[in-house]
Design a protein around this motif. Structure first.
Motif, PDB file in Angstrom:
ATOM      1  N   ALA A 213       0.845  -1.194   0.000  1.00 35.50           N
ATOM      2  CA  ALA A 213       0.000   0.000   0.000  1.00 35.50           C
ATOM      3  C   ALA A 213       0.879   1.243   0.000  1.00 35.50           C
ATOM      4  N   THR A 214       0.438   2.275  -0.691  1.00 35.47           N
ATOM      5  CA  THR A 214       1.100   3.573  -0.622  1.00 35.47           C
ATOM      6  C   THR A 214       0.051   4.609  -0.260  1.00 35.47           C
ATOM      7  N   GLY A 215       0.400   5.534   0.629  1.00 27.75           N
ATOM      8  CA  GLY A 215      -0.584   6.483   1.123  1.00 27.75           C
ATOM      9  C   GLY A 215      -1.071   6.130   2.515  1.00 27.75           C
ATOM     10  N   VAL A 216      -0.247   5.368   3.261  1.00 24.40           N
ATOM     11  CA  VAL A 216      -0.585   5.018   4.648  1.00 24.40           C
ATOM     12  C   VAL A 216      -0.188   6.203   5.528  1.00 24.40           C
ATOM     13  N   ASP A 217      -1.176   7.024   5.864  1.00 26.86           N
ATOM     14  CA  ASP A 217      -0.863   8.296   6.519  1.00 26.86           C
ATOM     15  C   ASP A 217      -1.106   8.312   8.021  1.00 26.86           C
ATOM     16  N   ASP A 218      -1.840   7.316   8.539  1.00 29.97           N
ATOM     17  CA  ASP A 218      -2.081   7.305   9.981  1.00 29.97           C
ATOM     18  C   ASP A 218      -2.268   5.865  10.455  1.00 29.97           C
ATOM     19  N   LEU A 219      -2.349   5.709  11.776  1.00 25.75           N
ATOM     20  CA  LEU A 219      -2.442   4.370  12.371  1.00 25.75           C
ATOM     21  C   LEU A 219      -3.752   3.673  12.007  1.00 25.75           C
ATOM     22  N   ALA A 220      -4.840   4.439  11.861  1.00 30.24           N
ATOM     23  CA  ALA A 220      -6.119   3.835  11.518  1.00 30.24           C
ATOM     24  C   ALA A 220      -6.064   3.185  10.134  1.00 30.24           C
ATOM     25  N   GLN A 221      -5.435   3.859   9.197  1.00 25.18           N
ATOM     26  CA  GLN A 221      -5.284   3.272   7.857  1.00 25.18           C
ATOM     27  C   GLN A 221      -4.391   2.037   7.913  1.00 25.18           C
ATOM     28  N   ARG A 222      -3.304   2.136   8.686  1.00 25.96           N
ATOM     29  CA  ARG A 222      -2.413   0.974   8.807  1.00 25.96           C
ATOM     30  C   ARG A 222      -3.153  -0.221   9.384  1.00 25.96           C
ATOM     31  N   ASP A 223      -3.939  -0.008  10.430  1.00 26.94           N
ATOM     32  CA  ASP A 223      -4.655  -1.112  11.065  1.00 26.94           C
ATOM     33  C   ASP A 223      -5.696  -1.710  10.117  1.00 26.94           C
ATOM     34  N   ALA A 224      -6.372  -0.846   9.348  1.00 29.67           N
ATOM     35  CA  ALA A 224      -7.367  -1.351   8.387  1.00 29.67           C
ATOM     36  C   ALA A 224      -6.698  -2.215   7.327  1.00 29.67           C
ATOM     37  N   LEU A 225      -5.520  -1.809   6.866  1.00 31.92           N
ATOM     38  CA  LEU A 225      -4.796  -2.573   5.855  1.00 31.92           C
ATOM     39  C   LEU A 225      -4.285  -3.895   6.425  1.00 31.92           C
ATOM     40  N   LEU A 226      -3.796  -3.866   7.652  1.00 35.91           N
ATOM     41  CA  LEU A 226      -3.360  -5.105   8.289  1.00 35.91           C
ATOM     42  C   LEU A 226      -4.516  -6.092   8.430  1.00 35.91           C
ATOM     43  N   GLU A 227      -5.677  -5.573   8.778  1.00 35.60           N
ATOM     44  CA  GLU A 227      -6.854  -6.426   8.918  1.00 35.60           C
ATOM     45  C   GLU A 227      -7.235  -7.084   7.589  1.00 35.60           C
ATOM     46  N   LEU A 228      -7.005  -6.355   6.487  1.00 36.24           N
ATOM     47  CA  LEU A 228      -7.313  -6.917   5.166  1.00 36.24           C
ATOM     48  C   LEU A 228      -6.229  -7.867   4.669  1.00 36.24           C
ATOM     49  N   GLY A 229      -5.083  -7.893   5.346  1.00 33.55           N
ATOM     50  CA  GLY A 229      -4.010  -8.798   4.941  1.00 33.55           C
ATOM     51  C   GLY A 229      -2.893  -8.154   4.161  1.00 33.55           C
ATOM     52  N   CYS A 230      -2.819  -6.805   4.167  1.00 28.54           N
ATOM     53  CA  CYS A 230      -1.736  -6.120   3.454  1.00 28.54           C
ATOM     54  C   CYS A 230      -0.462  -6.200   4.289  1.00 28.54           C
ATOM     55  N   ARG A 231       0.665  -6.464   3.629  1.00 26.04           N
ATOM     56  CA  ARG A 231       1.898  -6.713   4.362  1.00 26.04           C
ATOM     57  C   ARG A 231       2.780  -5.482   4.494  1.00 26.04           C
ATOM     58  N   TYR A 232       2.986  -4.750   3.384  1.00 19.49           N
ATOM     59  CA  TYR A 232       3.904  -3.627   3.381  1.00 19.49           C
ATOM     60  C   TYR A 232       3.178  -2.340   3.012  1.00 19.49           C
ATOM     61  N   GLY A 233       3.767  -1.213   3.419  1.00 20.00           N
ATOM     62  CA  GLY A 233       3.161   0.064   3.063  1.00 20.00           C
ATOM     63  C   GLY A 233       4.076   1.225   3.352  1.00 20.00           C
ATOM     64  N   GLY A 234       3.763   2.364   2.726  1.00 13.98           N
ATOM     65  CA  GLY A 234       4.512   3.595   2.953  1.00 13.98           C
ATOM     66  C   GLY A 234       3.576   4.782   2.897  1.00 13.98           C
ATOM     67  N   GLY A 235       3.987   5.895   3.488  1.00 15.56           N
ATOM     68  CA  GLY A 235       3.154   7.087   3.497  1.00 15.56           C
ATOM     69  C   GLY A 235       3.596   8.028   4.593  1.00 15.56           C
ATOM     70  N   ASP A 236       2.732   8.981   4.927  1.00 14.59           N
ATOM     71  CA  ASP A 236       3.095   9.992   5.921  1.00 14.59           C
ATOM     72  C   ASP A 236       3.347   9.395   7.303  1.00 14.59           C
ATOM     73  N   LEU A 237       2.774   8.226   7.578  1.00 15.55           N
ATOM     74  CA  LEU A 237       3.003   7.583   8.865  1.00 15.55           C
ATOM     75  C   LEU A 237       4.490   7.305   9.068  1.00 15.55           C
ATOM     76  N   TYR A 238       5.197   7.083   7.968  1.00 13.51           N
ATOM     77  CA  TYR A 238       6.625   6.780   8.028  1.00 13.51           C
ATOM     78  C   TYR A 238       7.456   7.907   7.415  1.00 13.51           C
TER      79      TYR A 238
END
Length: 545
Positions: free
Chosen positions: A500-525
């Protein structure tokens, strides 16, 4: 509509490279000697077709690629007349649609502008009459205005439905134009106002007047007629005209100068998405000069390597571990500051500089990796997204191999990002060649383009990266949530890594983890990305000094 579309299906579609090599084909019913034999892909046209047919198609392909627009013509082979339409597919290949022409028509003729038939493309005849009008106007000290009308929507009809339907739509639109606005070769044309067809989606109106009210009245009546829906069978098609005007004496004194100025005004109307008539102004001339200046600056920036990659971090969403540094275009202009790719990339593509820019960025990866390898975890990748024009070049794999062959950048640490839309246009063999080099392949912008699951399953890809627009809206838009879920599920079903790209906050990260997404980048990092980017810019400055 079904019957019309059935009749419009081409007899043969072939993908041809610029050098006349057949890359693939579909169909073949009813084209006689032009049916490619089994296993013909990779052969030159003159080895599988009659010489006259091969020559005609090869010339049309080269013209189409050179002009970067669709080309249509007719040719005759073995006493059979064929219609040929050619559409550019990147910088070195074209898609050719071939049909057997209607009986009784010689190769150089086309049906008259009657309903249901395409209008004549007599550009030479129109330009001859236009030139005569200018000569007479100069002798008699009269005014002449030229209006060019670009018809938006025709190319989409040709691409999505069929080129034959597109011709029928334009023919019907021209036939119902106001009295006096007819094709220049019509006998009953008004001597003070006549119209010609410059190309498949460009009309020209010559008005023997410099009065703006008269010019606007004539041009607006044509545009109003073109905006009315055109019905073919049980389907309704909508066109959008954009008109620009230049005036003899004020804007130019030759046919070519008036055509250029009117075209600039029509482009301005289209850029503004305006239905009013745009007259050429000096401001447009300044914009044209500015575009030329940008082209020069881009060329100089490529040579001096002022356009570089800016890196952002990609992390393991569960553990926070750094897994890749992802490079994006960056131009830190000495006067205008940092420019987004949207501000210069389009110009690079239209001027043919995109491939040179992409190749320079690829070669710069060796230096970037050497600078930053000590800060990268042992298994972290350097991710690079080549520009579309570069990817569609036959020597792209050779460019990657050359960069890797010098040993400064290990193949196992390089990731190549390819947009979903570009992925659909590339040969699967290219992915196999890249994979043999040892690089990782990620399909980017998943959910924006028109990728095929069949192609995704066959290509040796490593990951699928969701488009940022869907990821950022995952918590607020149910459609975005469904798209992300589908993309992640597709990645897992194909046995590749969802990113995923565009992971800007913890809520988005948690939603993606729940869906099974493994990696991501965005404003959170972003902090890790900024540290990395600052470090590389500092070291580049040290080397330069």
């Amino acid at each position: 509509m079904a019957e019309i579309l059935s009749e419009a299906l081409p007899d043969l579609v072939v993908l041809v490279r610029r050098d006349g090599v057949l890359m693939g084909h579909v169909g073949g019913k009813g084209v006689g000697a032009l049916v490619p034999p089994a296993g013909a892909s990779g052969e030159r046209l003159e080895l599988i077709w009659p010489e006259s047919a091969a020559l005609s198609v090869r010339q049309a392909v080269r013209r189409c690629i050179a002009e970067r627009k669709a080309v249509e013509t007719r040719f005759e082979s073995t006493q059979v007349c064929y219609e040929l339409r050619v559409f550019p597919q990147g910088p070195d290949r074209a898609l050719c649609v071939i049909r057997v022409a209607a009986p009784g028509l010689p190769a150089e003729e086309s049906p008259s502008g009657t309903p249901g038939h395409p209008p004549p493309f007599d550009r030479r005849g129109f330009l001859s009459r236009f030139n005569d009008s200018l000569s007479q106007a100069a002798l008699q000290e009269k005014a002449v205005a030229l209006a060019l009308v670009h018809i938006d929507g025709l190319s989409e009809i040709a691409r999505v439905v069929d080129a034959k339907i597109s011709d029928q739509v334009l023919s019907a639109a021209i036939v119902r134009l106001p009295q006096g606005a007819r094709l220049a070769q019509d006998q009953g044309a008004d001597r003070n106002w006549y119209l010609g067809q410059m190309s498949a989606d460009l009309l020209a109106i010559v008005i023997e007047s410099a009065d703006r009210d008269t010019i606007e009245h004539c041009t607006s009546s044509v545009c109003a007629s073109l905006r009315q829906p055109v019905t073919i069978g049980d389907a309704s098609f909508h066109l959008t005209p954009y008109a620009g005007v230049s005036i003899l004496g004020q804007d130019g004194s030759s046919p070519s100068s008036l055509l250029d100025k009117a075209r600039s005004a029509a482009v301005e109307a289209r850029r503004a998405n305006s239905d009013r008539i745009h007259f050429f102004t000096d401001t447009m001339k300044l914009r044209s000069l500015a575009r030329l200046d940008v082209t020069r600056e881009i060329r100089e920036a490529i040579a001096s390597r002022d356009i570089r990659l800016r890196y952002t971090a990609r992390h393991d969403l569960a553990s926070g571990r750094l897994v890749a540094q992802v490079g994006y275009l960056r131009w830190n202009h000495e006067l205008r500051g940092e420019l987004a790719p949207a501000e210069f990339l389009g110009m690079a593509e239209t001027t043919g500089l995109a491939t040179s820019l992409s190749r320079a960025l690829l070669e710069g990866l060796r230096e970037d990796y050497q600078l930053l390898a000590p800060q990268l975890p042992p298994d972290a990748h350097l991710s690079f997204g080549p520009l579309r024009h570069h990817l569609l070049q036959d020597d792209f794999v050779d460019d990657v191999a050359r960069v890797l062959g010098e040993g400064a950048l290990p193949a196992s640490r390089l990731e190549i990002r390819i947009s979903e839309r570009t992925f659909a246009a590339m040969d699967l063999s290219m992915y196999q060649d890249l994979r043999r080099l040892g690089v990782q392949i990620v399909i980017d912008e998943m959910g924006r383009g028109f990728g095929s699951l069949d192609r995704l399953a066959r290509a040796p890809i490593w990951g699928l990266q969701l488009d940022r627009a869907w990821v950022t809206a995952i918590r607020s838009d149910s459609v975005a949530l469904r798209v992300c879920r589908a993309g992640i599920s597709a990645a897992r079903a194909l046995g590749v890594i969802p990113i995923a790209t565009g992971v800007d906050d913890l809520a988005q990260r948690d939603a993606l983890l729940e869906l099974g997404c493994r990696y991501g980048g965005g404003d959170l990092y972003s902090e890790a990305g900024r540290r990395f980017d600052t470090l590389i810019m500092r070291r580049r400055s040290q080397i330069a000094s």
